[in-house]
Design an enzyme around this catalytic site. Structure first.
Site: not given
Ligand code: 26Q
Length: 789
Positions: A528, A630, A634, A332, A522-523
């Site tokens: 971004k 995503t 929406k 991702h 978004k985050r």
């Molecule tokens: C990893 C290690 C330690 C702590 C946290 C994490 C961690 C947690 C969540 C790393 C990444 C995430 C989330 C990533 C994320 O949401 N990515 C998004 O995924 C979506 C679904 O595929 C995409 O549409 C987005 O582009 C992408 O940013």
């Protein structure tokens, strides 16, 4: 079909049993519990039926550290198609369904896109009748509650009542033991039904809670050691206490590693136990299980499944082959800083047995690559155990230990193949594939926008789009019909009004319904580029104030975003946006044309109000950085036009809806890569009219960051850089002018309301591809090989 009755009597009875009261006497929250419990009763037969149906068949399992489910009640009533009945029953008893639904807390067990994607996938799989079981963690605290105090983010624990949630059933008897180097705990499953549209298939989301082997040490307590008496219990419970609020930077925390191993091992033990009970040969394990890894967070599944299979008597080589045929991996992210790596020493200490298996996997990899005649350097370049950096590269483990690696939009997959993971692609090209993300139209259109949904059904003469979103294409026939466009606009206006009501209540701000609702939700992350949006708003402010641009459109800029608590710069951007808001709010002239709103605690439920109310969707990431997105889908589905770069799934959105119906701007992928080599942000800063003025506002006393140094840091990040980062890594200054021009274009088109509305309408009409139903069909057919009910 659900055959257990759902009526007023069942509500009254449930109220008696659970609260010892008349239904009428209950609070809204209690009514929510009672209605939900009654729904649970109602669906049990079909839930069991689904399990029985798939008992002997191959099933797919979605392993994810996050499931961002939001509220369940409203969605379940819609999918069961009993929403209108229940509304009526409640009304007859003097209660309001809307109020009862609002009493539910969001299940915010995810950060953002990745977690919400998991939730959409569960909805789609159940709707399409695919056996897909979600496995994850039942966090006691979900994503933090955000408060905005004096323009700054303040975090609070999200106490969402995990243990009294009416949608979950504790399965004590199905618990497993999870062993770490220094600790052993139980993983206790809680099952939540995932109800497909129509109520035929009801799948399961199984989330685990960590519990101690012994709750309470009587001897310690008796001897006055009160803390000691509950120490083991607390240490166990800490494992599933809280969701890590990070959505990008990897965090090498022991607890995070424990969380990952905890749910991954619990899930795999669950499969192995049931398979063993069925008495089948472990050599056939992959014929009955397809396990999808949602990013690398569960990548420890590779060695763990090998370990479990070896305990069942297979040798390493056989166990590896079966594991590889069972598992598949989704990537991702392309952000280097997000690729998970674990310190070898730490990993070895926490998971000694698992580490020993990883060493075997590394040896096998080295041998395989040697046989393929790769050089020593090339082999080192692909090493899972990186001896130089002393880390484990989890993405490499995931690619090597699985038969499929996929990206989440075409551009993203191309970048993985050509650059980021090119070393792996060259060795195993057949493993790489694309699965463009999608969203469920049940939650994001039918539930969030019932007014537009009813209109679409009326136009198409059918509600078949609810389970086949490509039907929306039929709407294109109406694009030239001014009456249809006028009704479309009226519904959009109504959704803007509904959002405005909530914003008034939640933020205390009054919105102008006739302004352009321009939304970025978004985050909060540098890539971004919320900062670029903020700079543009400030530029508008100066233009209106000094050049008297009174013909400018009236615009409302809405932001919703949580920043990772430790992400100083992201928090600085929140403060900066709120400072700009303050400046505008206090200017009698400018505030007639501009309004900024930063909504507090953006979450799934807030999102359901925001997406349908947008005229403009902000999708402005630096090209190459957003894997898919995503939220962009929406907005599109709810009839908004995108102002965006050709990044992630925006590329495919524009392919479907046409560039002429969106506002595309900025550097494209090759241009970004080329510019990266020679980029001097100061050139833009000096030459682009108005740019210096807005950038300097960070440090010239226009605003205050309350002495945190956040604005100075932002300024330096753009113009100076540091030893560890180039200035303006995300090309905010390089894209600013193109972004401003795109916004000017938005305003030009807005002057012709019918033309603007037609663009929006056509976006909705072309959103069919972006249903997660399409995505799930692709996973099911091309990766999982599972069949529909
Ligand atoms: C990893 C290690 C330690 C702590 C946290 C994490 C961690 C947690 C969540 C790393 C990444 C995430 C989330 C990533 C994320 O949401 N990515 C998004 O995924 C979506 C679904 O595929 C995409 O549409 C987005 O582009 C992408 O940013």
């Amino acid at each position: 079909m659900p055959d257990k009755r759902f009526d007023a009597a069942s509500l009254i009875e449930t109220a008696y049993q659970n609260y010892g009261k008349e239904f009428k006497q209950l609070t809204d929250k209690e009514k929510y519990h009672v209605v939900s419990k009654a729904v649970m009763q109602h669906i049990i037969p079909q839930w069991l039926e689904t399990e029985t149906f798939f008992q002997e068949k191959k099933k797919a399992y979605y392993l994810s550290a996050e499931f961002l489910m939001g509220r369940a009640l409203g969605n379940n009533l819609i999918n069961l198609r009993i929403e209108d009945d229940v509304r009526q029953i409640l009304q007859d008893m003097g209660a309001s369904l809307a109020r009862v639904e609002s009493a539910e807390a969001d299940a915010g067990l995810g950060n953002g896109g990745l977690g919400r994607l998991a939730a959409c996938f569960l909805d789609s799989a159940a709707t399409l009748g695919y056996p897909l079981i979600g496995y994850g963690i039942r966090y006691e605290y979900g994503i933090f509650r955000q408060q905005i105090i004096n323009g700054e983010q303040v975090e609070e624990g999200d106490d969402w009542n995990a243990m009294t949630d009416p949608w979950a059933l504790r399965r004590e008897s199905e618990r497993s033991l999870i062993q770490f180097g220094d600790q052993t705990v139980y993983a206790v499953p809680y099952d939540t039904p995932v109800i497909g549209y129509g109520g035929k298939t009801i799948n399961t989301l199984r989330l685990f809670v960590a519990e101690p082997l012994k709750n309470f040490n009587f001897d310690d307590f008796n001897n006055g050691r009160y803390q000691e008496a509950v120490k083991e219990k607390n240490e166990a419970k800490n494992i599933t206490r809280v969701l890590y609020p990070n959505d990008s930077t990897r965090e090498g925390k022991i607890l995070r590693l424990k969380q990952q191993y905890f749910f991954t091992s619990a899930a795999l033990q669950d499969l192995v136990k049931k398979y063993k009970a069925a008495g089948r040969d472990f050599e056939d394990f992959f014929k009955y299980h397809a396990v999808q890894l949602n990013d690398t967070h569960p990548s420890v599944a590779v060695p763990e499944l090998i370990r479990l299979l070896m305990k069942e008597g297979l040798d390493f080589s056989k166990a590896f082959d079966i594991t590889q045929q069972t598992l598949a991996y989704t990537n991702h992210t392309i952000l280097q800083e997000a690729l998970e790596k674990w310190d070898i020493a730490l990993f070895q200490e926490i998971l000694p047995e698992v580490y020993a298996i990883i060493e075997k996997i590394q040896n096998k990899l080295t041998l395989e690559l040697t046989q393929k005649r790769l050089t020593v350097d090339e082999i080192e370049n692909l090493a899972i155990i990186d001896k130089k950096q002393k880390v484990l590269r989890m993405a490499y483990l995931a690619i090597y230990g699985t038969h499929s690696t996929n990206g989440v939009a075409q551009l993203h997959t191309d970048i993985l193949k050509e650059t980021e993971l090119n070393n792996w692609y060259r060795v195993y090209p057949e493993r790489f594939n694309n699965k463009t993300n999608g969203i469920t139209q049940r939650r994001w259109f039918l539930k969030a926008n019932p007014e537009m949904a009813a209109f679409v059904t009326e136009l198409l003469g059918s509600d078949a789009w609810i389970t086949d979103l490509t039907q929306l294409e039929g709407l294109t026939a109406f694009a030239g019909d001014d009456e249809v466009i006028a009704r479309f606009m009226a519904i959009k206006q109504e959704k803007k009004r509904q959002l405005a009501d909530f914003v008034k209540f939640n933020e205390g701000t009054t919105l102008d319904l006739d302004s352009i609702f321009d939304i970025q939700i978004k985050r909060l992350h540098e890539y971004k580029r919320q900062l670029m949006n903020a700079f543009h708003i400030l530029d508008l402010y100066y233009r209106i104030k000094e050049k008297g641009e009174t013909t400018s459109c009236k615009r409302t800029f809405i932001f919703g975003a949580k920043a990772a608590p430790g992400y100083f710069r992201a928090k600085g951007i929140i403060k900066f946006i709120n400072e700009i808001k303050h400046l505008i709010d206090n200017d009698e002239t400018v505030k007639k044309y501009l309004e900024v709103v930063f909504v507090e605690n953006y979450n799934v439920s807030y999102a359901e109000l925001l997406f349908p109310a947008a005229d403009i969707s902000e999708q402005i990431s630096t090209t190459g950085k957003e894997a898919s997105g995503t939220g962009n889908m929406k907005f599109m589905l709810n009839g908004a036009a995108t102002i965006g770069t050709l990044d992630g799934a925006n590329v495919e959105i524009v392919e479907e809806a046409g560039a002429e119906n969106n506002f595309i701007f900025g550097l494209e992928i090759d241009q970004v890569e080329a510019l990266r080599k020679t980029y001097k942000p100061k050139d833009y800063y000096n030459k682009v009219p108005g740019l210096k003025r807005v950038v300097d506002s960070l440090i010239d006393g226009t605003f205050s960051d309350d002495g945190t140094g956040a604005f100075q840091d932002l300024y330096e990040s753009l113009l100076e850089g540091h030893t560890w980062e180039k200035p303006d890594s995300y090309f905010v200054l390089a894209d600013f002018d193109a972004y401003r021009k795109a916004h000017n274009h938005v305003c030009d088109v807005w002057q012709e309301p019918m033309r603007f509305a037609r663009m929006c309408f056509l976006n909705m009409a072309h959103a069919g591809k972006f249903s997660s139903d399409r995505t799930i069909h692709e996973y099911a057919q091309e990766i999982w090989n599972v069949e529909q009910m």
